[in-house]
Design a protein around this motif. Structure first.
Motif, PDB file in Angstrom:
ATOM      1  N   ASP A 185       0.953  -1.476   0.337  1.00 51.67           N
ATOM      2  CA  ASP A 185      -0.033  -0.202   0.067  1.00 51.67           C
ATOM      3  C   ASP A 185       1.193   0.853   0.283  1.00 51.67           C
ATOM      4  O   ASP A 185       1.645   1.563   1.243  1.00 51.67           O
ATOM      5  N   ILE A 186       0.988   2.315  -1.550  1.00 54.60           N
ATOM      6  CA  ILE A 186       2.025   2.966  -1.592  1.00 54.60           C
ATOM      7  C   ILE A 186       1.203   4.040  -1.332  1.00 54.60           C
ATOM      8  O   ILE A 186       0.193   4.585  -1.321  1.00 54.60           O
ATOM      9  N   GLY A 187       1.993   5.380  -0.594  1.00 51.34           N
ATOM     10  CA  GLY A 187       1.710   6.654  -0.261  1.00 51.34           C
ATOM     11  C   GLY A 187       0.347   6.476   0.896  1.00 51.34           C
ATOM     12  O   GLY A 187      -0.230   7.129   1.076  1.00 51.34           O
ATOM     13  N   CYS A 188       0.519   5.829   2.240  1.00 51.32           N
ATOM     14  CA  CYS A 188      -0.753   4.876   2.958  1.00 51.32           C
ATOM     15  C   CYS A 188      -0.880   5.744   4.276  1.00 51.32           C
ATOM     16  O   CYS A 188      -1.568   5.843   4.686  1.00 51.32           O
ATOM     17  N   ALA A 205      -0.766 -10.352   3.715  1.00 54.45           N
ATOM     18  CA  ALA A 205       1.009  -9.767   3.940  1.00 54.45           C
ATOM     19  C   ALA A 205       0.640  -8.319   3.707  1.00 54.45           C
ATOM     20  O   ALA A 205       1.118  -8.292   2.137  1.00 54.45           O
ATOM     21  N   PHE A 206       1.098  -7.844   4.932  1.00 55.45           N
ATOM     22  CA  PHE A 206       1.103  -6.502   3.857  1.00 55.45           C
ATOM     23  C   PHE A 206       2.144  -4.726   4.449  1.00 55.45           C
ATOM     24  O   PHE A 206       2.648  -4.923   5.561  1.00 55.45           O
ATOM     25  N   VAL A 207       2.613  -4.713   3.436  1.00 58.51           N
ATOM     26  CA  VAL A 207       3.905  -3.302   3.614  1.00 58.51           C
ATOM     27  C   VAL A 207       2.940  -2.046   3.079  1.00 58.51           C
ATOM     28  O   VAL A 207       2.805  -1.890   2.225  1.00 58.51           O
ATOM     29  N   GLY A 208       3.335  -1.140   4.494  1.00 57.73           N
ATOM     30  CA  GLY A 208       3.004   0.055   4.095  1.00 57.73           C
ATOM     31  C   GLY A 208       4.170   0.941   3.840  1.00 57.73           C
ATOM     32  O   GLY A 208       5.032   0.777   4.627  1.00 57.73           O
ATOM     33  N   SER A 209       4.084   1.631   2.426  1.00 56.76           N
ATOM     34  CA  SER A 209       4.769   3.018   2.485  1.00 56.76           C
ATOM     35  C   SER A 209       4.618   4.292   2.482  1.00 56.76           C
ATOM     36  O   SER A 209       3.309   4.717   1.136  1.00 56.76           O
ATOM     37  N   ASP A 210       5.386   4.979   2.549  1.00 56.63           N
ATOM     38  CA  ASP A 210       5.267   6.486   2.673  1.00 56.63           C
ATOM     39  C   ASP A 210       5.901   7.701   2.475  1.00 56.63           C
ATOM     40  O   ASP A 210       7.169   6.754   3.257  1.00 56.63           O
ATOM     41  N   GLU A 217       6.026   6.722  11.198  1.00 56.74           N
ATOM     42  CA  GLU A 217       5.853   6.872  12.588  1.00 56.74           C
ATOM     43  C   GLU A 217       4.376   6.661  13.222  1.00 56.74           C
ATOM     44  O   GLU A 217       4.374   4.976  14.128  1.00 56.74           O
ATOM     45  N   THR A 218       3.259   7.390  12.920  1.00 62.04           N
ATOM     46  CA  THR A 218       1.738   6.951  13.343  1.00 62.04           C
ATOM     47  C   THR A 218       1.422   6.082  12.487  1.00 62.04           C
ATOM     48  O   THR A 218       0.561   5.140  13.558  1.00 62.04           O
ATOM     49  N   ALA A 219       1.484   5.843  11.571  1.00 63.34           N
ATOM     50  CA  ALA A 219       1.370   4.041  10.610  1.00 63.34           C
ATOM     51  C   ALA A 219       1.222   3.049  11.715  1.00 63.34           C
ATOM     52  O   ALA A 219       0.434   2.017  11.812  1.00 63.34           O
ATOM     53  N   PHE A 234       5.749  -1.352   8.167  1.00 66.53           N
ATOM     54  CA  PHE A 234       5.533  -0.145   7.297  1.00 66.53           C
ATOM     55  C   PHE A 234       7.053   0.567   6.953  1.00 66.53           C
ATOM     56  O   PHE A 234       7.914   0.253   7.955  1.00 66.53           O
ATOM     57  N   GLU A 235       7.007   1.206   6.178  1.00 64.89           N
ATOM     58  CA  GLU A 235       8.101   1.341   5.154  1.00 64.89           C
ATOM     59  C   GLU A 235       8.113   2.901   4.684  1.00 64.89           C
ATOM     60  O   GLU A 235       7.337   3.284   4.899  1.00 64.89           O
ATOM     61  N   THR A 236       9.268   3.931   5.001  1.00 62.36           N
ATOM     62  CA  THR A 236       9.420   5.326   4.736  1.00 62.36           C
ATOM     63  C   THR A 236       9.891   5.150   3.297  1.00 62.36           C
ATOM     64  O   THR A 236      11.335   4.828   3.452  1.00 62.36           O
ATOM     65  N   ALA A 237       9.839   5.320   2.351  1.00 61.26           N
ATOM     66  CA  ALA A 237      10.655   5.560   0.413  1.00 61.26           C
ATOM     67  C   ALA A 237       9.434   6.210  -0.251  1.00 61.26           C
ATOM     68  O   ALA A 237       8.132   5.715  -0.491  1.00 61.26           O
ATOM     69  N   PRO A 238      10.310   6.991  -1.033  1.00 65.01           N
ATOM     70  CA  PRO A 238       9.400   7.202  -1.922  1.00 65.01           C
ATOM     71  C   PRO A 238       9.014   6.245  -3.266  1.00 65.01           C
ATOM     72  O   PRO A 238       9.177   5.174  -3.357  1.00 65.01           O
ATOM     73  N   ALA A 239       7.498   6.404  -3.096  1.00 62.37           N
ATOM     74  CA  ALA A 239       6.701   5.793  -4.445  1.00 62.37           C
ATOM     75  C   ALA A 239       8.009   4.648  -5.686  1.00 62.37           C
ATOM     76  O   ALA A 239       7.784   4.179  -5.857  1.00 62.37           O
TER      77      ALA A 239
END
Ligand SMILES: C[S@@+](CC[C@H](N)C(=O)[O-])C[C@H]1O[C@@H](n2cnc3c(N)ncnc32)[C@H](O)[C@@H]1O
Length: 359
Positions: A185-188, A205-210, A217-219, A234-239
């Motif tokens: 889930d990109i830009g989550c 299994a789900f990975v959210g990134s933004d 951090e909040t996610a 969750f990961e911090t990353a540009p799409a």
């Protein structure tokens, strides 16, 4: 009569109609702050289901100052948010307003809409400056009300539509999710959509990134509160540079148009997906032509687009600036340029369009 009025043969009645319409609009603009005030101080929640209350009753129940509460109530009554009974001097919240203003589980829940609007207005001096130079303003540069308001605004719509309508509208995706699929889930943002999907499909299994570290951090803490940490990360990353691969489903909720390089992001999604994978793109509801969007929803979205989405995209590499009212044709162009061969609209609500893209 002013020189402009003389020169332009101004219709005096039409001018006054416009002035009175502006009075309504200024009242509505200020009410944005009052709705956030009522939400934050618990005024609506104390009124909900309580029957008619005096300002003193409401102040006592919320631990607030009666003189402020009385003025706030009068503004709410003038705007039709509460009912006022002149005989008793009491105020009541109608049941419909109680749902819209206090029930976070209702699809009609509104406080987040006002919160993101207030945050956008608070940051508007930065946009005035940016409009002079053409510079952008990143999502991460906004006040907290923009980030939190965004999640509170979108979550009720995702709750109402995502698992009941949008995912089932995609070809074969629900069966994969039920069996066990890999989902990005990109830009989550705060991860509302990621967590909702994880709750609905426990075998997947789900990975959210933004790209915004603060949102991620909040996610993470939201996932912990929801008890889904085992299945969600969750990961911090540009799409455009997110490095995961072999996903069955990639989702983007209300964020493709915010990206500086949506075509680069589309190319990366194409790389991330399995050959039989699906990309679900949720975008604001919009027609392809400006004149199709000249309505109340389009008005709100063009305003958010001016204050949030367009500057967000302009702040990043490429800066394509699709805008929040891009419409289906432009989204199709982006998706096709990213290497997808199949694209269709699968669902819509008054606020969103939902697209399916396949390799
Ligand atoms: C309008 S918010 C939507 C957030 C979330 N999907 C939701 O529905 O609540 C747009 C999101 O896109 C993220 N974003 C903007 N540009 C991005 C990029 N290039 N890569 C990843 N995320 C990006 C922002 O940080 C923000 O969280």
């Amino acid at each position: 009569m002013s020189t402009i009025e003389q020169a332009a043969a101004v219709d005096g009645d039409k001018l006054m109609q416009f002035v009175f319409r502006a009075v309504d609009e200024v009242g509505a603009t200020l009410n944005t702050a009052l709705v956030v005030m009522g939400d934050r101080l618990g005024l609506y929640r104390a009124l909900a289901g309580a029957g008619p209350l005096s300002p003193a009753d409401l102040a006592e129940r919320t631990g607030t100052a009666e003189r402020y509460v009385r003025e706030w109530l009068n503004a709410q009554a003038a705007g039709g948010y509460v009912d006022y009974d002149p005989d008793s001097g009491r105020y009541a919240l109608p049941p419909e307003q109680a749902v819209a203003l206090t029930d976070p589980d209702s699809p009609a829940y509104l406080p987040g809409f006002f919160q993101i609007a207030l945050g956008s207005v608070l940051d508007s001096p930065k946009i005035v400056e940016a409009a002079g130079s053409g510079a952008g303003l990143g999502w991460h540069q906004h006040v907290h009300d923009v980030h939190e308001g965004c999640e509170r605004f979108f979550r009720p719509g995702y709750n109402a539509n995502l698992t009941s309508g949008w995912l089932p509208a995609l070809d074969g995706v629900v069966a994969k999710l039920e069996r066990g699929a890999r989902v990005a889930d990109i830009g989550c943002g705060y991860g509302a959509s990621t967590i909702l999907m994880a709750q609905a499909y426990p075998n997947s299994a789900f990975v959210g990134s933004d790209y915004h570290a603060g949102s991620i951090e909040t996610a993470r803490s939201r996932a912990q509160e929801a008890g889904v940490t085992g299945r969600v990360s969750f990961e911090t990353a540009p799409a455009a540079v997110y490095s995961g691969k072999d996903y069955d489903l990639v989702t983007m909720f209300d964020c493709l148009h915010d990206m500086g390089d949506p075509v680069g992001a589309a190319r990366n999604v194409r790389r991330m997906l399995t050959p039989d994978g699906t990309w679900m793109i949720v975008e604001p509801h919009a027609g392809d032509r400006v004149e199709e969007n000249l309505n109340p929803v389009g008005r709100a979205y063009y305003a958010f687009s001016t204050l949030l989405c367009t500057p967000a995209s302009l702040s990043q590499d490429v800066g394509l600036a699709l805008g929040a009212q891009a419409g289906e044709a432009r989204i199709r162009d982006v998706v096709t340029a990213g290497g997808f061969t199949r694209f269709r609209r699968v669902a819509e609500t008054p606020f969103n369009l939902v697209f399916e893209a396949r390799p």
